[in-house]
Design an enzyme around this catalytic site. Structure first.
Site, PDB file in Angstrom:
ATOM      1  N   PRO A 262       0.796  -1.239   0.000  1.00  0.00           N
ATOM      2  CA  PRO A 262       0.000   0.000   0.000  1.00  0.00           C
ATOM      3  C   PRO A 262       0.826   1.287   0.000  1.00  0.00           C
ATOM      4  O   PRO A 262       0.256   2.358   0.073  1.00  0.00           O
ATOM      5  CB  PRO A 262      -0.818  -0.113   1.288  1.00  0.00           C
ATOM      6  CG  PRO A 262       0.081  -0.900   2.209  1.00  0.00           C
ATOM      7  CD  PRO A 262       0.805  -1.884   1.329  1.00  0.00           C
ATOM      8  N   GLY A 263       2.153   1.183  -0.061  1.00  0.00           N
ATOM      9  CA  GLY A 263       2.952   2.400  -0.195  1.00  0.00           C
ATOM     10  C   GLY A 263       3.613   2.865   1.089  1.00  0.00           C
ATOM     11  O   GLY A 263       4.092   3.994   1.163  1.00  0.00           O
ATOM     12  N   SER A 264       3.649   1.990   2.094  1.00  0.00           N
ATOM     13  CA  SER A 264       4.274   2.393   3.362  1.00  0.00           C
ATOM     14  C   SER A 264       5.722   2.814   3.126  1.00  0.00           C
ATOM     15  O   SER A 264       6.197   3.803   3.689  1.00  0.00           O
ATOM     16  CB  SER A 264       4.271   1.228   4.355  1.00  0.00           C
ATOM     17  OG  SER A 264       3.003   0.644   4.394  1.00  0.00           O
ATOM     18  N   LYS A 265       6.405   2.026   2.278  1.00  0.00           N
ATOM     19  CA  LYS A 265       7.820   2.348   2.036  1.00  0.00           C
ATOM     20  C   LYS A 265       7.946   3.383   0.928  1.00  0.00           C
ATOM     21  O   LYS A 265       8.856   4.213   0.965  1.00  0.00           O
ATOM     22  CB  LYS A 265       8.590   1.063   1.728  1.00  0.00           C
ATOM     23  CG  LYS A 265       8.507   0.105   2.906  1.00  0.00           C
ATOM     24  CD  LYS A 265       9.119  -1.220   2.693  1.00  0.00           C
ATOM     25  CE  LYS A 265       8.711  -2.174   3.802  1.00  0.00           C
ATOM     26  NZ  LYS A 265       7.322  -2.700   3.674  1.00  0.00           N
TER      27      LYS A 265
ATOM     28  N   GLU B  87       2.866  -1.656  -8.885  1.00  0.00           N
ATOM     29  CA  GLU B  87       2.017  -2.620  -8.175  1.00  0.00           C
ATOM     30  C   GLU B  87       1.092  -3.286  -9.207  1.00  0.00           C
ATOM     31  O   GLU B  87       0.329  -2.594  -9.875  1.00  0.00           O
ATOM     32  CB  GLU B  87       1.198  -1.901  -7.092  1.00  0.00           C
ATOM     33  CG  GLU B  87       0.109  -2.725  -6.451  1.00  0.00           C
ATOM     34  CD  GLU B  87       0.596  -4.019  -5.802  1.00  0.00           C
ATOM     35  OE1 GLU B  87       1.569  -4.000  -5.026  1.00  0.00           O
ATOM     36  OE2 GLU B  87       0.003  -5.082  -6.114  1.00  0.00           O
TER      37      GLU B  87
ATOM     38  N   ASP C 209      10.713  -4.981  -2.135  1.00  0.00           N
ATOM     39  CA  ASP C 209      10.069  -5.406  -0.889  1.00  0.00           C
ATOM     40  C   ASP C 209       9.123  -6.530  -1.305  1.00  0.00           C
ATOM     41  O   ASP C 209       7.948  -6.299  -1.596  1.00  0.00           O
ATOM     42  CB  ASP C 209       9.322  -4.204  -0.291  1.00  0.00           C
ATOM     43  CG  ASP C 209       8.750  -4.503   1.076  1.00  0.00           C
ATOM     44  OD1 ASP C 209       9.421  -5.189   1.865  1.00  0.00           O
ATOM     45  OD2 ASP C 209       7.620  -4.047   1.355  1.00  0.00           O
TER      46      ASP C 209
ATOM     47  N   CYS D  34       9.040  -9.441   5.059  1.00  0.00           N
ATOM     48  CA  CYS D  34       8.603  -9.441   6.456  1.00  0.00           C
ATOM     49  C   CYS D  34       8.429 -10.885   6.916  1.00  0.00           C
ATOM     50  O   CYS D  34       7.475 -11.210   7.608  1.00  0.00           O
ATOM     51  CB  CYS D  34       7.339  -8.608   6.659  1.00  0.00           C
ATOM     52  SG  CYS D  34       5.942  -9.157   5.695  1.00  0.00           S
TER      53      CYS D  34
HETATM   54  C1  LIG Z   1       5.148  -7.037   0.804  1.00  0.00           C
HETATM   55  S1  LIG Z   1       3.961  -6.313  -0.193  1.00  0.00           S
HETATM   56  C2  LIG Z   1       4.623  -4.719  -0.480  1.00  0.00           C
HETATM   57  C3  LIG Z   1       4.454  -3.764   0.658  1.00  0.00           C
HETATM   58  C4  LIG Z   1       4.877  -2.369   0.273  1.00  0.00           C
HETATM   59  N1  LIG Z   1       6.243  -2.326  -0.208  1.00  0.00           N
HETATM   60  C5  LIG Z   1       4.714  -1.388   1.420  1.00  0.00           C
HETATM   61  O1  LIG Z   1       5.681  -1.087   2.097  1.00  0.00           O
HETATM   62  O2  LIG Z   1       3.598  -0.901   1.624  1.00  0.00           O
HETATM   63  C6  LIG Z   1       4.248  -7.071  -1.731  1.00  0.00           C
HETATM   64  C7  LIG Z   1       3.454  -6.488  -2.879  1.00  0.00           C
HETATM   65  O3  LIG Z   1       3.910  -7.112  -4.077  1.00  0.00           O
HETATM   66  C8  LIG Z   1       2.825  -7.226  -4.939  1.00  0.00           C
HETATM   67  N2  LIG Z   1       3.151  -8.239  -5.966  1.00  0.00           N
HETATM   68  C9  LIG Z   1       2.666  -9.486  -6.101  1.00  0.00           C
HETATM   69  N3  LIG Z   1       3.184 -10.049  -7.201  1.00  0.00           N
HETATM   70  C10 LIG Z   1       4.010  -9.140  -7.768  1.00  0.00           C
HETATM   71  C11 LIG Z   1       4.789  -9.112  -8.949  1.00  0.00           C
HETATM   72  N4  LIG Z   1       4.853 -10.162  -9.766  1.00  0.00           N
HETATM   73  N5  LIG Z   1       5.473  -7.994  -9.242  1.00  0.00           N
HETATM   74  C12 LIG Z   1       5.418  -6.915  -8.427  1.00  0.00           C
HETATM   75  N6  LIG Z   1       4.684  -6.882  -7.299  1.00  0.00           N
HETATM   76  C13 LIG Z   1       3.992  -7.988  -6.976  1.00  0.00           C
HETATM   77  C14 LIG Z   1       1.684  -7.595  -4.028  1.00  0.00           C
HETATM   78  O4  LIG Z   1       0.429  -7.332  -4.654  1.00  0.00           O
HETATM   79  C15 LIG Z   1       1.950  -6.731  -2.813  1.00  0.00           C
HETATM   80  O5  LIG Z   1       1.260  -5.514  -2.920  1.00  0.00           O
END
Ligand SMILES: C[S@@+](CC[C@H](N)C(=O)[O-])C[C@H]1O[C@@H](n2cnc3c(N)ncnc32)[C@H](O)[C@@H]1O
Length: 415
Positions: free
Chosen positions: A90-93, A111, A155, A208
């Site tokens: 959701p964009g925290s980082k 995303e 991430d 995480c």
């Molecule tokens: C760990 S979360 C990211 C959290 C985000 N970086 C934050 O800090 O808010 C991983 C994200 O990767 C996305 N994702 C899933 N498959 C992916 C892909 N093939 N390429 C890029 N992102 C992907 C997921 O939908 C999810 O939103």
């Protein structure tokens, strides 16, 4: 009042910190700072859910586990840098990266999930991150120039074992061999990130989870098969770390009063790449220059870095010149949404503080206490005083947005 270990991040310029803290304290919140990052706060008293505070309502804080603040801090992009955030929602980082690179920098946040992309965009708008452009691709298929990105955050999607205290289902859902598809995806994303990374560039890989197969084994894969090298990450103050690969950090969740997290900084040996530039590919819509924007809206046009506005599909987007220069023509991306556009008319979202003058002028409404802000948010009006149909509103010197002037009254409407 309950005590928690919840943490949040201030989303403001250094000179606004005192006012944001005063806004929180005026609603009864208490908190303390953290040594690892001057924007981090740990909540110690929460009279109402922090998400309903005025500071959160106006995008001056972002609720975030303190471990989740580490990847952008460990990537440590330079001021004015351009960063690629491969898995962003959701964009925290992304939000923290946007703060770290500052108004002269830029983040391209990717995303693939449409729903999660919508959340990412809404969060960036709410926090005023005008230097974030977004796109929707599977990361491994992003049509970007190889070897051109000096700062990349990966991430990765992961099993989330580090979050089980908050999310007990994670451990059940991703037990045993169930993580194999995730491990395959993480390697594909690592392979792509390695290809995009500029010589001399930094790639921060984070998860995480505490699962070795998604962490240490993936770093070994990047070193053995992708030509990357581990760059040592110094530990962050106030956290305790579990044993991991030399130079990598595995946050011990219980010992740190935070989520378990893994961080590895990977670099591509070589000298800095020279930025390749485009010849401004055409954009799909009407372009409004910053001077035209000023003439049409009566507002200062926003950020200091060169930009213009794109009007398309009934909306107006701020487009940084940097993005047009750097993004390849084949990339479909979106700038920062600023409001509605219809024909020659352009109206800025009243809740966007980006366009509120940094200092209140004579016509502004400056409030020193919170009850009148609550009253306005609940639909009550006040005597007007603004011009041009709107009146800038501040808490002390914090811009909050524009009130709409109707006759001799003004009221809050964030539509
Ligand atoms: C760990 S979360 C990211 C959290 C985000 N970086 C934050 O800090 O808010 C991983 C994200 O990767 C996305 N994702 C899933 N498959 C992916 C892909 N093939 N390429 C890029 N992102 C992907 C997921 O939908 C999810 O939103």
């Amino acid at each position: 009042m309950k005590n928690t270990h919840r943490s949040f991040r201030l989303v403001c310029a250094p000179k606004q910190v005192a006012d944001v803290e005063a806004l929180l304290q005026a609603e009864g919140f208490s908190f303390h700072g953290e040594e690892f990052f001057d924007g981090a706060r740990v909540l110690t008293g929460e009279p109402i859910p922090l998400g309903r505070s005025l500071a959160a309502r106006f995008g001056y804080i972002y609720i975030q586990d303190k471990s989740s603040m580490l990847p952008p801090l460990a990537l440590a992009p330079a001021r004015d840098a351009v960063v690629l955030d491969l898995c962003a929602s959701p964009g925290s980082k992304t939000g923290l990266l946007s703060q770290l690179v500052g108004p002269g920098g830029m983040v391209l946040a990717n995303e693939p999930s449409p729903d999660r992309l919508a959340t990412l965009r809404a969060n960036m708008r709410h926090l005023g991150c005008f230097n974030v452009a977004t796109c929707r691709y599977e990361g491994q298929r992003l049509p970007l120039r190889e070897g051109a990105w000096p700062w990349i955050l990966l991430d990765a999607p992961c099993s989330g074992w580090g979050t089980v205290e908050k999310n007990p289902a994670a451990a059940r859902m991703w037990s045993g061999k169930k993580t194999v598809p995730l491990e395959v995806l993480q390697r594909e994303l690592l392979r792509k990130a390695a290809a995009l990374l500029a010589p001399g560039g930094r790639l921060l890989y984070s998860t995480c989870t505490t699962n070795r197969r998604e962490n240490e084994d993936q770093v070994r894969f990047a070193v053995d098969h992708l030509g990357l090298a581990v760059t040592e990450l110094p530990p962050f103050a106030g956290f305790s770390f579990a044993p991991s690969l030399p130079g990598c950090l595995l946050v011990d969740g219980a010992g740190s009063a935070a989520q378990g997290f893994f961080l590895a900084c990977l670099t591509r040996p070589g000298e800095d790449a020279v930025e390749e530039e485009n010849s401004f590919p055409p954009l799909p819509g009407a372009i409004v220059s910053s001077a035209q924007f000023r003439a049409r809206t009566g507002l200062d046009s926003g950020p200091p870095s060169p930009h213009e506005f794109l009007c398309t599909g009934g909306r107006a987007y701020l487009i940084l010149e940097k993005a047009r220069r750097l993004f390849p023509e084949t990339l479909r991306w979106q700038g920062f949404g600023v409001g509605k556009a219809a024909g020659a008319s352009l109206s800025v979202d009243p809740a966007l503080r980006l366009f509120v003058p940094p200092e209140p002028d004579g016509g502004a409404l400056v409030l020193d206490e919170v009850p009148p802000i609550h009253a306005l948010l609940s639909g009550q009006s006040m005597p007007s005083g603004g011009t041009g149909g709107r009146r800038a509103m501040y808490y002390r010197s914090l811009p909050l947005g524009f009130l709409t002037v109707k006759g001799n009254r003004c009221l809050w409407s964030d539509r």
